[in-house]
Design a protein around this motif. Structure first.
Motif: not given
Length: 214
Positions: A128-130, A138-143
């Motif tokens: 997530e580079h959080a 959000e990045r996981s949801k996009e993936t």
């Protein structure tokens, strides 16, 4: 230009020795593996996850294109198997591919390229580079949406693990920031400690198990 500089390796080793991050991550990944399977970790970096899984009895090989990283891994973890190579130019067919913060699944044709290397499934860690514990993944949801659109069978879980960086003085703090945050905003909490500084490096990620179709 290779990712791993001497300073980056030195600081990473310090952080790894002060953290349970790799043990915890390897335990999460191992829930998706069987010991009778052949496994490659692509982009294995300094070899910590490959080593942990090897110690657990899995038939795993770590691969990275960075010579410094592979040399370190071979010296640090002589009981595990590591090879130097380009993940997207391999001629292999193993049961499982593991990608920890590697692979850029949603770019170009990387999903199909990874599928071409394995018989059964991909274990993919979406970073997530959080830099903090406040991420909404959000990045996981996009993936996940990307995989749904392609009709791929998958499941995923989200996790937060601590991987703090001890730093002995301001010079080492400056080196850490310049090595790791050259081209992006610093989203990490720096705390004063009795013996220097602590960079609170919290890792937030999605762990995907992606099944290869017939």
């Amino acid at each position: 230009m290779m990712w791993w500089s001497d300073d980056k390796i030195r600081l990473y080793e310090i952080a790894a020795s002060a953290s349970c991050f790799h043990d915890e991550l390897a335990s999460l990944i191992s829930q998706h593996l069987n010991k009778d399977e052949t496994i490659y970790e692509l982009g294995c970096g300094l070899g910590y996850i490959t080593s942990r899984l090897n110690d657990k009895g899995y038939n795993i090989t770590g691969l990275d294109s960075d010579n410094k990283a592979i040399s370190f891994a071979k010296n640090k973890f002589p009981l595990a198997s590591y090879i130097l190579g380009d993940a997207f130019n391999l001629d292999i067919s193993v049961d499982v591919i593991i990608c920890v913060f590697f692979g850029r699944l949603r770019e170009e044709d990387n999903l199909n390229k990874l599928f071409s290397l394995c018989k059964k499934r991909i274990i993919y860690i979406q970073n997530e580079h959080a830099g903090s514990l406040e991420t909404e993944f959000e990045r996981s949801k996009e993936t996940a949406e990307f995989l749904k659109q392609r009709g791929v069978t998958f499941s995923y879980t989200t996790h937060r693990l601590s991987f703090d960086q001890p730093l002995k003085d301001e010079e080492e703090l400056s080196t850490f920031l310049s090595e790791n945050y050259k081209t992006r905003d610093i989203n990490i909490k720096i705390e004063k400690a009795s013996n220097g500084f602590i960079a609170r490096n919290n890792k937030a990620f999605g762990l995907f198990e992606i099944i290869k179709g017939e």
